[in-house]
Design a protein around this motif. Structure first.
Motif, mmCIF file in Angstrom:
data_model
loop_
_atom_site.group_PDB
_atom_site.id
_atom_site.type_symbol
_atom_site.label_atom_id
_atom_site.label_comp_id
_atom_site.label_asym_id
_atom_site.label_seq_id
_atom_site.Cartn_x
_atom_site.Cartn_y
_atom_site.Cartn_z
ATOM 1 N N GLU A 88 -3.715 2.979 8.397
ATOM 2 C CA GLU A 88 -3.638 1.956 9.283
ATOM 3 C C GLU A 88 -2.660 0.934 9.021
ATOM 4 N N ILE A 89 -1.859 0.464 9.950
ATOM 5 C CA ILE A 89 -0.494 -0.315 9.464
ATOM 6 C C ILE A 89 -0.961 -1.731 10.232
ATOM 7 N N PRO A 90 -1.674 -2.699 9.678
ATOM 8 C CA PRO A 90 -1.921 -4.024 10.558
ATOM 9 C C PRO A 90 -0.781 -4.635 10.754
ATOM 10 N N GLY A 91 -0.848 -5.361 11.970
ATOM 11 C CA GLY A 91 0.343 -6.280 12.463
ATOM 12 C C GLY A 91 1.485 -5.530 13.111
ATOM 13 N N VAL A 92 1.427 -4.087 13.004
ATOM 14 C CA VAL A 92 2.719 -3.379 13.565
ATOM 15 C C VAL A 92 2.201 -2.598 14.727
ATOM 16 N N VAL A 93 2.706 -3.021 15.714
ATOM 17 C CA VAL A 93 2.305 -2.558 17.124
ATOM 18 C C VAL A 93 2.889 -1.295 17.361
ATOM 19 N N GLY A 94 1.859 -0.096 17.736
ATOM 20 C CA GLY A 94 2.291 1.120 17.994
ATOM 21 C C GLY A 94 3.531 1.719 18.269
ATOM 22 N N ASN B 126 0.737 -1.259 -0.026
ATOM 23 C CA ASN B 126 0.092 0.058 -0.027
ATOM 24 C C ASN B 126 0.898 1.262 0.080
ATOM 25 N N GLU B 127 0.519 2.051 -0.728
ATOM 26 C CA GLU B 127 1.461 3.017 -1.177
ATOM 27 C C GLU B 127 1.169 4.339 0.188
ATOM 28 N N ASP B 128 -0.181 4.345 0.449
ATOM 29 C CA ASP B 128 -0.341 5.329 1.687
ATOM 30 C C ASP B 128 0.402 4.874 2.919
ATOM 31 N N GLN B 129 0.673 3.526 3.086
ATOM 32 C CA GLN B 129 1.402 3.071 4.317
ATOM 33 C C GLN B 129 2.909 3.493 4.089
ATOM 34 N N LEU B 130 3.211 3.078 2.944
ATOM 35 C CA LEU B 130 4.669 3.308 2.483
ATOM 36 C C LEU B 130 5.104 4.948 2.789
ATOM 37 N N TYR C 138 1.151 17.927 0.989
ATOM 38 C CA TYR C 138 1.810 16.825 0.497
ATOM 39 C C TYR C 138 2.999 17.222 -0.177
ATOM 40 N N VAL C 139 3.188 18.261 -1.004
ATOM 41 C CA VAL C 139 4.125 18.959 -1.827
ATOM 42 C C VAL C 139 5.408 19.087 -0.818
ATOM 43 N N LEU C 140 5.050 19.748 0.493
ATOM 44 C CA LEU C 140 6.051 19.860 1.396
ATOM 45 C C LEU C 140 6.642 18.874 1.943
ATOM 46 N N SER C 141 5.828 17.777 2.147
ATOM 47 C CA SER C 141 6.267 16.513 2.754
ATOM 48 C C SER C 141 6.745 15.532 1.669
ATOM 49 N N GLY C 142 6.483 15.806 0.446
ATOM 50 C CA GLY C 142 7.333 15.059 -0.754
ATOM 51 C C GLY C 142 6.602 13.931 -1.255
ATOM 52 N N ARG C 143 5.226 13.841 -1.200
ATOM 53 C CA ARG C 143 4.672 12.644 -1.850
ATOM 54 C C ARG C 143 4.672 12.715 -3.216
ATOM 55 N N ASP C 144 4.603 11.467 -3.826
ATOM 56 C CA ASP C 144 4.582 11.298 -5.354
ATOM 57 C C ASP C 144 3.426 11.788 -6.070
ATOM 58 N N TYR D 234 3.292 6.958 4.773
ATOM 59 C CA TYR D 234 3.076 7.086 5.963
ATOM 60 C C TYR D 234 4.464 7.007 6.880
ATOM 61 N N CYS D 235 4.972 5.890 6.597
ATOM 62 C CA CYS D 235 6.183 5.372 7.267
ATOM 63 C C CYS D 235 7.325 6.460 6.759
ATOM 64 N N ARG D 236 7.662 6.599 5.611
ATOM 65 C CA ARG D 236 8.683 7.371 5.328
ATOM 66 C C ARG D 236 8.421 8.907 5.817
ATOM 67 N N GLN D 237 7.394 9.290 5.773
ATOM 68 C CA GLN D 237 6.996 10.754 6.503
ATOM 69 C C GLN D 237 7.659 10.669 7.970
ATOM 70 N N ARG D 238 7.606 9.436 8.542
ATOM 71 C CA ARG D 238 8.052 9.348 9.926
ATOM 72 C C ARG D 238 9.712 9.080 10.108
ATOM 73 N N GLY D 239 10.208 9.092 8.820
ATOM 74 C CA GLY D 239 11.872 9.287 8.686
ATOM 75 C C GLY D 239 12.397 7.677 8.451
ATOM 76 N N LEU D 240 11.418 6.745 8.180
ATOM 77 C CA LEU D 240 12.000 5.432 7.582
ATOM 78 C C LEU D 240 12.362 5.367 6.181
ATOM 79 N N THR D 241 13.402 4.886 5.792
ATOM 80 C CA THR D 241 13.848 4.631 4.517
ATOM 81 C C THR D 241 12.782 3.585 3.637
#
Lengths: 489, 251
Positions: free
Chosen positions: B91-97, A435-439, B47-53, A441-448
């Motif tokens: 939401e990221i299922p399976g990943v603990v907060g 999921n591109e949104d998940q990717l 989104y432009v500021l944060s660099g989204r494709d 989101y993670c990258r916006q938190r500093g993850l490569t």
């Protein structure tokens, strides 16, 4: 975007970054190339086996000659030339060493590099605080060391190489070898039965909960050598054992064949938990080289209330062909299959399970997580069969596939057969793209990119990772990330 | 030096112009609010500021802390201190907060040349921040945003901001979907992060949030441009009159 090009470059490097790709330079005792009755006899002779064992091998060999390789699986490869391989390769350090002091230091160093402790005071993979694990180390065709044997003997647990078991516990071996996977079961089990060279043997006597994790570590080192190991685990009544298996091989341009057979027997109230982290060399990014992992694993829940649980993390091998299965004979017996299969670059996997419900009130649970990236192709193939006598038997199957990129494939092939109207079978399957949104989101938190993929995929696999013993789970989580390096751009 | 300077920013999405020459300057310590009607390009800006494709920048530049922000990958921007509180947290299922928070924090700490926090120190640090946002341990142990209510998701976004301590925080409609109690908790969390070295950009449709988080400057984004700028009074005026005045310019 420039990062896209970077990741493609990285992606190409992955195959070449295989961490365990080194070769140990060691003198070997090698049988002549090729396969015929003399080779089978030679292997048996090298192992100083009793006649009944040789007879069994020869029967298997003759049966194999009449068989054809299976073609129903969804993988493609050139035909294997069985005459162009070695069937026996053993480090030339004389007979099996009696203690670790007699083991060739080169071998000890090899296992150190692999993170496998052959000294009993060391812990597996350097995981701090992890409990001690007994290890049987199989190098090419032979077992080079088995640790904690004495400690296990105190409670009557037998843990040794199968070669040793054939000599020391022939009655047990005769009774159970081939009883779950007969040599004629399939092409590769017949081949294995003819030429198997070593593997592990476990017997848990009545009423014993095995005091520590048992494990076998398989290493293919020699070039052009097939590895054919044989594992036999017998859990007598009222017992519990957890067993781990790990595998690696050097990077080579040629494909190498690994055709193992694993048989598990659980008697009344016995529980066997069998975990595998399979990290054979997967080949390079162009699909050159890598292990053909053609393995038959099956467990029989013979006794009432017995349980067999398979967990596999399959990240390596050029081709994986493997269906760890359970035959649920005993009433109320339970079979489980938890699987993570990751294929990247040009890897192919056709893997799944078979749950054969024979006894009343038997239960099975299948959780399969497949992740495909690059040009890889993956199939889940699973059979659930409810026999006539399987009153109120139940199965639950959940199959999830995750695709990374648009050049890979995922397929789900469930076979469901029910001859008992009271049996219940549930099957759920999903296929999704990462999921591109998940990717983002993670990258916006500093993850490569790679950290993000690893985190998301580990979440996707969580249910299965949780079933692994702690000391393997840490390693498996890292492996999930490493196997997918460079898969997004 | 300004913390953020956007000069003549033109952005297209699928060849459709969305931003048509945005100019904006945020000094350290300032809180700016961007208001505007639906479809005015507020979220595009975040989104432009944060660099989204998926956003084509056809003209203009963004200078952040003296560096060309558009040259950086999204994760590089994040590690440099640009934080986006999402309008719709994922939401990221399976990943603990907690695992997610720890992975994010350590990525930033390593980038800043600090050592990674060990499990105990990390937990202590998170609990401290979580308490004031009324986030308990149970919530931290759930999978990232999975099954969270709208309010829980937004509180979690602010917790992430509190943990990562960004230099520039962009809050995209953080007030949307919040009831009055949740709005107060979230506002308190934002105000606690007001700092002389930190800049914030609040993107909002309504004036309501600005009663709690008082901005230094308010801008109206309409037709892809900053149509008007002012102080708090402008937000009040918009609340009363709506965006009708700006909609006349819709092409």
């Amino acid at each position: 975007m420039s990062s896209h090009i970077d990741t493609i470059k990285k992606s190409e490097l992955v195959g070449d970054q295989y961490k365990y790709g080194f070769v140990t330079d060691i003198e070997v005792d090698l049988a002549p190339k090729g396969l015929n009755e003399d080779i089978v006899k030679l292997i048996s002779h090298k192992k100083d086996e009793p006649d009944w064992m040789l007879e069994w091998r020869l029967k298997a060999y003759r049966h194999w000659l009449k068989m054809k390789p299976p073609e129903w699986q969804k993988v493609s490869f050139d035909p294997i030339d069985y005459q162009d391989a070695y069937y026996y390769a053993a480090p030339k350090s004389g007979n099996k060493p009696k203690s670790l002091d007699e083991v060739d230091p080169t071998l000890i160093e090899t296992y150190n590099k692999l993170g496998i402790p052959l000294r009993e005071q060391e812990v597996l993979a350097g995981v701090e605080g992890a409990p001690a694990v007994a290890v049987d180390a199989v190098f090419d065709s032979v077992s080079v060391a088995t640790t904690y044997k004495a400690k296990l003997e105190e409670v009557g647990v037998i843990f040794c190489s199968i070669s040793e078991a054939i000599h020391t516990y022939p009655e047990l071996v005769k009774l159970y070898l081939g009883s779950v996977v007969p040599f004629g079961d399939n092409y590769f089990s017949a081949l294995n039965s003819a030429v198997f060279t070593d593997g592990s043997f476990v017997y848990i006597p009545k009423g014993i909960r095995c005091p520590m994790e048992l494990s076998t570590y398989f290493r293919i080192n020699q070039e052009n050598t097939g590895q054919f190991e044989r594992t036999l685990i017998i859990a007598d009544e009222d017992t519990h054992v957890s067993y781990l298996e790990g595998c690696t091989a050097p990077m080579r341009d040629e494909h190498q064949l690994h055709a193992a057979v694993v048989e598990l027997i659980a008697l009344e109230n016995a529980e066997i938990k069998y975990s595998t982290v399979q990290n054979w060399y997967p080949g390079d990014s162009k699909g050159k080289g890598g292990i053909y992992n053609f393995v038959t694993k099956r467990g029989a829940c013979r006794g009432d209330n017995s349980k067999i649980s398979w967990t596999q993390v399959e990240t390596g091998s050029a081709i994986t062909w493997k269906y760890p299965s359970c035959i649920l004979q005993g009433d109320n017996s339970v079979g489980e299959f938890y699987s993570i299969a990751i294929t990247n670059n040009y890897q192919q996997a056709d893997t799944g399970t078979k749950m054969i419900h024979i006894g009343e009130n038997t239960k099975s649970r299948i959780i399969s997580k497949g992740i495909s990236a690059g040009h890889a192709d993956q199939t889940y193939r699973g059979l659930v069969r409810m026999q006539k006598r399987a009153e109120k038997a139940r199965n639950y199957t959940q199959c999830d596939s995750l695709l990374i990129g648009d050049t890979c494939g995922a397929h789900t092939v469930p076979y469901i057969e029910s001859k008992n109207p009271t049996a219940q079978v549930e099957h759920e399957a999903t296929t999704s793209r990462i999921n591109e949104d998940q990717l983002f989101y993670c990258r916006q938190r500093g993850l490569t990119d790679e950290e993000a993929v690893s985190l998301i995929v580990n979440g996707f696999c969580r249910e299965v990772l949780q079933t692994l013993p702690m000391e393997f789970a840490v390693e498996a989580q890292k492996l999930v990330g490493i196997s997918l390096e460079g898969s997004v751009g | 030096m300004a913390l953020l300077e956007i000069r003549n920013l033109h952005v297209k999405v699928e060849n459709k112009p969305i931003l048509n020459g945005v100019n904006l300057k945020i000094e350290p310590g300032e809180i700016h609010a961007i208001m505007g009607p639906n479809g005015s390009g507020k979220s595009t800006l975040s989104y432009v500021l944060s660099g989204r494709d998926g956003y084509q920048i056809t003209d203009g530049e963004i200078i952040y802390n003296g560096i060309d922000l558009l040259e950086l990958e999204p994760d590089q921007r994040a590690r440099e201190g640009v934080f986006l509180a999402f309008q719709y947290p994922v939401e990221i299922p399976g990943v603990v907060g907690l695992t997610f928070l720890k992975t994010a924090l350590n990525a930033t700490r390593i980038h800043r040349g600090q050592n990674e926090l060990d499990a105990m120190d990390f937990l202590k640090f998170v609990r401290e921040k979580a308490q004031s946002l009324e986030i308990d341990d149970e919530m931290l142990k759930r999978f990232v945003n999975e099954g969270f209510s709208g309010g829980e998701k937004k509180r979690m976004e602010i917790l992430q901001m509190a943990i990562l301590q960004p230099k520039l925080a962009i809050l995209d409609e953080t007030d949307s979907g919040l009831d009055i109690d949740a709005l107060q908790v979230v506002s308190k969390g934002i105000n606690a992060l007001r700092d002389a070295n930190r800049g914030m950009l609040l993107i909002t449709h309504y004036q309501r949030l600005l009663n709690y988080v008082r901005p230094d400057k308010v801008h109206v984004l309409a037709n892809g441009r900053i149509a008007r700028s002012g102080d708090e009074a402008l937000a009040q005026e918009l609340e009363e009159k709506g965006y009708a005045e700006f909609n006349v310019f819709v092409e």
